[in-house]
Design a protein around this motif. Structure first.
Motif, PDB file in Angstrom:
ATOM      1  N   GLU A 187      24.763   5.913  25.039  1.00  0.00           N
ATOM      2  CA  GLU A 187      24.485   5.163  24.585  1.00  0.00           C
ATOM      3  C   GLU A 187      23.834   4.590  26.059  1.00  0.00           C
ATOM      4  N   ILE A 188      22.721   3.616  26.467  1.00  0.00           N
ATOM      5  CA  ILE A 188      22.375   3.836  27.640  1.00  0.00           C
ATOM      6  C   ILE A 188      22.431   1.675  28.269  1.00  0.00           C
ATOM      7  N   ILE A 189      23.890   2.162  29.024  1.00  0.00           N
ATOM      8  CA  ILE A 189      24.835   0.549  29.343  1.00  0.00           C
ATOM      9  C   ILE A 189      23.579   0.130  30.107  1.00  0.00           C
ATOM     10  N   ASN A 190      23.315   0.345  31.297  1.00  0.00           N
ATOM     11  CA  ASN A 190      22.168   0.138  31.767  1.00  0.00           C
ATOM     12  C   ASN A 190      21.334   0.934  32.914  1.00  0.00           C
ATOM     13  N   ASP A 191      20.389   0.478  33.436  1.00  0.00           N
ATOM     14  CA  ASP A 191      19.622   1.411  34.444  1.00  0.00           C
ATOM     15  C   ASP A 191      19.650   2.578  35.257  1.00  0.00           C
ATOM     16  N   THR A 192      21.582   2.286  35.336  1.00  0.00           N
ATOM     17  CA  THR A 192      22.050   3.247  36.520  1.00  0.00           C
ATOM     18  C   THR A 192      23.542   4.061  35.146  1.00  0.00           C
ATOM     19  N   THR A 193      23.539   3.478  34.274  1.00  0.00           N
ATOM     20  CA  THR A 193      25.076   3.649  33.693  1.00  0.00           C
ATOM     21  C   THR A 193      25.030   4.910  32.040  1.00  0.00           C
ATOM     22  N   GLU A 241      44.053   9.216  26.343  1.00  0.00           N
ATOM     23  CA  GLU A 241      44.925   7.764  25.141  1.00  0.00           C
ATOM     24  C   GLU A 241      43.466   7.799  23.960  1.00  0.00           C
ATOM     25  N   GLU A 242      43.277   7.420  23.116  1.00  0.00           N
ATOM     26  CA  GLU A 242      42.359   6.785  22.344  1.00  0.00           C
ATOM     27  C   GLU A 242      41.535   6.071  23.442  1.00  0.00           C
ATOM     28  N   GLY A 243      40.464   6.141  23.482  1.00  0.00           N
ATOM     29  CA  GLY A 243      39.742   4.800  24.067  1.00  0.00           C
ATOM     30  C   GLY A 243      39.657   4.965  25.134  1.00  0.00           C
ATOM     31  N   ASP A 244      40.068   5.761  25.921  1.00  0.00           N
ATOM     32  CA  ASP A 244      40.017   5.945  27.546  1.00  0.00           C
ATOM     33  C   ASP A 244      38.676   6.106  27.931  1.00  0.00           C
ATOM     34  N   ILE A 245      38.778   6.298  29.250  1.00  0.00           N
ATOM     35  CA  ILE A 245      37.744   6.626  29.864  1.00  0.00           C
ATOM     36  C   ILE A 245      37.076   7.524  31.260  1.00  0.00           C
ATOM     37  N   LEU A 246      37.074   8.756  30.574  1.00  0.00           N
ATOM     38  CA  LEU A 246      37.146   9.732  31.581  1.00  0.00           C
ATOM     39  C   LEU A 246      36.170   9.295  33.016  1.00  0.00           C
ATOM     40  N   LYS A 247      36.422   9.460  34.584  1.00  0.00           N
ATOM     41  CA  LYS A 247      35.940   9.480  35.573  1.00  0.00           C
ATOM     42  C   LYS A 247      34.572  10.528  35.746  1.00  0.00           C
ATOM     43  N   THR A 248      33.829  10.415  36.221  1.00  0.00           N
ATOM     44  CA  THR A 248      33.260  11.718  35.885  1.00  0.00           C
ATOM     45  C   THR A 248      32.233  11.504  37.518  1.00  0.00           C
ATOM     46  N   SER A 249      31.873  13.302  37.208  1.00  0.00           N
ATOM     47  CA  SER A 249      31.509  13.768  38.866  1.00  0.00           C
ATOM     48  C   SER A 249      30.158  14.051  38.583  1.00  0.00           C
ATOM     49  N   GLU A 250      28.850  13.405  38.904  1.00  0.00           N
ATOM     50  CA  GLU A 250      27.268  13.683  38.139  1.00  0.00           C
ATOM     51  C   GLU A 250      26.905  14.988  38.744  1.00  0.00           C
ATOM     52  N   SER A 259      35.709   8.441  26.401  1.00  0.00           N
ATOM     53  CA  SER A 259      34.197   8.117  26.773  1.00  0.00           C
ATOM     54  C   SER A 259      33.922   8.686  28.127  1.00  0.00           C
ATOM     55  N   ALA A 260      32.611   8.001  28.811  1.00  0.00           N
ATOM     56  CA  ALA A 260      32.888   8.863  30.073  1.00  0.00           C
ATOM     57  C   ALA A 260      31.132   8.192  30.638  1.00  0.00           C
ATOM     58  N   TYR A 261      31.084   7.136  32.124  1.00  0.00           N
ATOM     59  CA  TYR A 261      29.914   6.679  31.818  1.00  0.00           C
ATOM     60  C   TYR A 261      29.285   7.944  32.737  1.00  0.00           C
ATOM     61  N   PHE A 262      27.978   7.649  33.084  1.00  0.00           N
ATOM     62  CA  PHE A 262      27.298   8.720  33.654  1.00  0.00           C
ATOM     63  C   PHE A 262      26.315   7.999  34.273  1.00  0.00           C
ATOM     64  N   GLN A 263      25.674   8.907  35.269  1.00  0.00           N
ATOM     65  CA  GLN A 263      24.008   8.307  35.548  1.00  0.00           C
ATOM     66  C   GLN A 263      23.034   8.628  34.956  1.00  0.00           C
ATOM     67  N   ASN A 264      23.460  10.050  35.059  1.00  0.00           N
ATOM     68  CA  ASN A 264      22.284  10.639  34.123  1.00  0.00           C
ATOM     69  C   ASN A 264      23.166  11.951  33.414  1.00  0.00           C
ATOM     70  N   VAL A 265      22.594  11.753  32.362  1.00  0.00           N
ATOM     71  CA  VAL A 265      23.255  12.870  30.700  1.00  0.00           C
ATOM     72  C   VAL A 265      22.117  14.666  30.979  1.00  0.00           C
ATOM     73  N   ASN A 266      21.047  14.210  31.893  1.00  0.00           N
ATOM     74  CA  ASN A 266      20.308  15.294  32.097  1.00  0.00           C
ATOM     75  C   ASN A 266      20.434  16.186  30.301  1.00  0.00           C
ATOM     76  N   GLY A 267      20.024  14.918  29.520  1.00  0.00           N
ATOM     77  CA  GLY A 267      19.027  15.498  28.112  1.00  0.00           C
ATOM     78  C   GLY A 267      20.472  15.911  27.542  1.00  0.00           C
ATOM     79  N   LEU A 268      21.727  15.644  27.484  1.00  0.00           N
ATOM     80  CA  LEU A 268      22.652  15.666  26.855  1.00  0.00           C
ATOM     81  C   LEU A 268      22.491  15.079  25.602  1.00  0.00           C
ATOM     82  N   MET A 269      23.028  15.885  24.635  1.00  0.00           N
ATOM     83  CA  MET A 269      22.865  14.543  23.291  1.00  0.00           C
ATOM     84  C   MET A 269      23.719  14.777  21.904  1.00  0.00           C
ATOM     85  N   VAL A 270      23.410  14.007  21.160  1.00  0.00           N
ATOM     86  CA  VAL A 270      24.884  13.880  19.953  1.00  0.00           C
ATOM     87  C   VAL A 270      24.795  15.036  19.158  1.00  0.00           C
ATOM     88  N   GLY A 271      26.535  15.365  19.419  1.00  0.00           N
ATOM     89  CA  GLY A 271      26.656  16.727  18.833  1.00  0.00           C
ATOM     90  C   GLY A 271      26.969  18.243  19.471  1.00  0.00           C
TER      91      GLY A 271
END
Lengths: 255, 327, 257
Positions: free
Chosen positions: B72-78, B125-134, B43-55
């Motif tokens: 999935e929206i976690i909170n207003d910025t994630t 590994e399974e379930g890792d969370i990658l760092k992101t760059s906006e 997984s990865a947490y983004f601030q803005n996914v710019n219209g990315l969709m499942v698939g």
């Protein structure tokens, strides 16, 4: 008082509806005429294969050649396989298959059952311990329902092959790249609705052909008229079903 | 009966061929979408996914390795993005890889890019969370360029004052008039002016492209998702960013020099005797020259293919900058 | 009347004197009343003919007897069983004992002669070994005078041959009653006479009762013991050929002129 033409039309609709509901009643009753069903599958499916394949091949080739100039104009020649494969699989191959079958099978069934009707062969079956609806209609309609989707899948494959050759007439797209692009473009939402609707095409072609044949008027002229009406009405129905199918897939968000 | 058997055989062959083709097609398509085969989830947490969709696809080093499975929206910025990645790619992706959201071609689908950092790290590994760059939008790039441009303009005006003073015959600065230093400073000015005009040009062109794209006009040629062009454009865009950054860097140097001179803190003697400053100045001039020539190259490249691609990786850029610092 | 008894099974009386008994049969299509209170009896072992003009309801009558058309009112008893209320399974039992020769022969175009003959055997679910079926087919073909035509297609046969094959298909079930619907229509007079004689032969060989619908007096003269005059939807008169020919009734006379 309703005009006579409208009365006739509504009566006809009612008759077709009754004939169609009878299909669902009869198919649930035991004694499925399996041997006759296989025989009809052979005539309807296998005997139409050549015609469907040739038409599908030509359509694939022609659509590709026709689409190329526009794409080249926009410098999007590389999109040719993508664009053509989507239009072939979603629309052209299934509809062409259905129309060819409406012409070939619809008229065949209409004429065959029509002549059986006027020469009393249908009555003869009934007095020989056979339910003619089961023996003639259910088997044929089942055969069209199952064979047209298979023909459509084969038409998809052949038309895509035609499109491959079409892409290579003026451009160069390797075999591997072509199929890679085609399958990267196509999704389940392209294939599933298009295959699903061919079952309905098959049903319409079969039931209309049988209805026209069963209700053939006396004489050779009546047989000809049945065959003709079977083709005209089932072709029209193919387009109407296609329209409805597109609306439904659109509403379901599968476009 | 034998006749019927042969008919049945032919019919059977046809039915099997049709069904097999359908199944193969469905399998191949499913395979392309990673519906079958072994995958693992990261997984990865983004601030803005710019219209990315499942698939949408997930790319690692530009190769499709998976698909987006859940957003999935976690909170207003994630926003949490789950990705299914082919097991075969697991050994190549490291825990410190960066996820970013990009576009396949100017108008293509959104996708998630996973970029290796080059720094050693254990595999994911399974379930890792990658760092992101906006994702860096075209607008952001423009903003940076315009800012750089403004900075340069300020410096140029400072330098002009500085040289005016130096060229004044009554001034002590005239001592310096014939020296190499003076020549060099003039050269800087020329270069910087040139640079700033180039930068303005790039900015204008980028602006035009972006507005074209935004108005939906966009050259259709840009629809081609040709990876070669994409890479080139990426490179060019990265270069511009790099140059902008280095311009900012040496601009800051020059600023400090001219600030000191203007504030009177640095006297003539100081200026002449302070070797550190002299070295600094020479260095600055040097890097300004390098910058200018780099910029020229990039401009040529840009003009060759002006379909500027705006997504490039912040991390890459930072690394480059660091390297520049070290150099 | 018997109509109230509402038989649900076909149980023919083995020693019934009367093969077909029709009482007060009414058939109408919309406003067109084809048969009105039509009644008559066919004694077992006899051959009767129904004579009437085209469109007088002869074919409707014979199709009512075989159950292809449901009458609006009245009863049709075959060997004592009313067949108007039978369901399809029971009707099939009746039809195994009641052969029907169609006006247009109704041979299945897509099948060979042999397959045509086997069709009623197979469809009625009669369990026979291959040898028994072979024997039945051979016997039926010999009895209509066309042995060895097993593998021909109906399209290869002449009109008279088709009629004979159609008759063979009817005979293969060894029926107790045979209904002939215009057996000589479309045939030349000589072939028509041959068919008439064949019908007589068959009746002797198979001990059947038969009902012939026709307007061909030659054929009726040869094959029928008595003639039923169907005029205006009712049984106008019954008599032998000679009796009726002497009649002075204008309506009857018109048929014999």
């Amino acid at each position: 008082m309703l005009p006579a033409g409208l009365v006739r039309f509504l009566t006809e609709i009612a008759e077709v509806t009754r004939f169609t509901t009878k299909f669902f009643r009869e198919i649930l009753r035991p004694r499925f005429e399996f041997a006759e069903f296989l025989r009809q599958c052979f005539f309807i499916g296998y005997k139409s294969l050549g015609l469907v394949a040739i038409t599908a091949f030509i359509m694939g080739l022609v659509i590709t050649i026709q689409s190329r100039p526009t794409l080249v104009e926009f410098g999007a020649e590389a999109w040719l396989p993508k664009m053509v494969s989507v239009s072939l699989v979603r629309e052209i191959a299934p509809v062409i298959t259905a129309l060819i079958c409406a012409g070939k099978i619809g008229s065949g069934i209409g004429a065959e059952l029509g002549s059986m009707k006027v020469t009393e062969q249908i009555d003869a079956m009934e007095v020989s311990g056979t339910n003619p609806y089961k023996y003639l209609v259910v088997t044929r309609v089942m055969a069209t329902i199952l064979m047209i989707p298979i023909l459509a899948v084969l038409a998809d494959a052949v038309s895509l092959y035609g499109a491959y050759l079409g892409s290579n007439i003026r451009g160069v797209v390797s075999w591997d790249l072509y199929w890679n692009q085609v399958f990267a473009t196509l999704t389940y939402s392209d294939i599933m609705p298009s295959i699903l609707k061919t079952f309905f095409f098959g049903f319409a072609i079969g039931i209309i052909g049988c209805y026209q044949g069963f209700n053939s008027k006396k004489g050779t002229e009546g047989v000809g008229r049945s065959a003709n009406a079977a083709v005209v009405i089932s072709s029209l129905l193919v387009f109407i079903i296609d329209l409805i199918a597109v609306q439904i897939t659109d509403l379901a968000g599968l476009t | 009966m034998a006749n019927q058997t042969s008919k049945n055989i032919r019919l059977g062959a046809m039915v099997i061929a049709g069904t097999a083709l359908l199944i193969i097609a469905l399998y191949v398509i499913g395979d392309k979408q990673n519906l079958f085969g072994s995958t693992f989830r990261i997984s990865a947490y983004f601030q803005n996914v710019n219209g990315l969709m499942v698939g949408h696809n997930v790319r690692f080093d530009g190769i499709d390795v998976g698909t987006v499975k859940n957003i999935e929206i976690i909170n207003d910025t994630t926003v949490k993005v789950d990705m299914a990645i082919e097991l075969e790619s697991q050994k190549f992706i490291h825990k410190n890889a960066l996820a970013s959201i990009g576009t396949d071609g100017l108008m293509g689908n959104k996708l998630v890019n996973i970029t290796p950092t080059g720094v050693p790290s254990p595999q994911v590994e399974e379930g890792d969370i990658l760092k992101t760059s906006e994702p860096l939008e075209a607008d952001d790039a423009l903003r940076t360029l315009t800012q750089t441009n403004a900075d340069i303009a300020v410096i140029v005006s400072n330098l002009r004052t500085f040289t005016d003073q130096m060229s004044s015959p009554n001034s002590v600065w005239s001592v310096l008039t014939d020296t190499a230093a003076s020549e060099n400073i003039k050269a800087i000015l020329v270069n910087i002016k040139q640079t700033s005009s180039y930068t303005a040009l790039v900015a204008a062109e980028l602006n035009a492209i972006v507005s074209d794209v935004q108005s939906g006009k966009g050259t259709l040629g840009a629809l081609i998702t040709d990876s070669t062009i994409a890479t080139e454009l990426n490179q060019t865009a990265a270069n511009i960013q790099l140059i902008s950054d280095s311009l900012v860097y040496f601009t800051a140097d020059l600023q400090s020099i001219s600030d000191r001179l203007l504030s009177g803190e640095g006297t003539l003697s100081t200026l002449l005797n302070d070797t550190t400053l002299a070295v600094n100045l020479t260095e600055t001039i040097q890097s300004a020259r390098n910058g200018a020539s780099d910029f020229e190259e990039s401009m040529k490249a840009l003009q060759d293919n002006f379909l500027v691609r705006h997504y490039f990786k912040k991390k890459n850029k930072m690394l480059e900058k660091e390297r520049k610092h070290i150099d | 009347m018997n109509r109230k008894k509402n038989h649900t099974t076909y149980a023919p009386a083995a020693d019934a004197e009367i093969a077909i008994q029709i009482s007060n049969l009414d058939v109408s299509f919309g406003d067109n009343h084809v048969l009105r209170h039509f009644s008559f009896e066919l004694p077992a072992g006899k051959s009767y003919a129904v004579l009437g003009k085209s469109g007088s309801g002869k074919s409707v009558l014979i199709k009512c007897i075989i159950g292809l058309i449901k009458p609006n009112a009245g009863t049709i008893q075959i060997f004592g069983t009313n067949i108007t209320d039978l369901n399809s399974v029971e009707l099939d039992k009746m039809r195994m004992e009641t052969g029907f020769l169609f006006q247009s022969n109704a041979l299945y175009d897509s099948m060979t002669v042999r397959e045509n003959l086997e069709f009623p055997l197979r469809r009625h679910g009669i369990q026979k070994t291959a040898a028994e079926v072979d024997e039945l087919v051979r016997e039926a073909l010999v009895n209509v005078g066309l042995p060895g035509t097993d593998n021909m297609m109906p399209a290869e046969l002449s009109g008279g041959m088709k009629k004979r094959i159609a008759l063979a298909r009817t005979l293969i079930l060894k029926p107790k009653i045979i209904l002939y619907d215009e057996p000589t229509t479309g045939l030349d007079p000589i072939t028509g006479r041959e068919i008439g004689h064949l019908m007589v032969d068959i009746q002797k060989k198979y001990h059947t009762s038969s009902l012939v619908i026709s307007h061909d007096l030659n054929c009726i003269h040869i094959a029928a013991d008595r003639i039923v005059m169907l005029i205006d939807g009712t049984c106008y008169a019954i008599g032998t050929y000679d009796e009726l020919k002497k009649s002075t009734d204008l309506k009857i006379k018109s048929f014999f002129d």
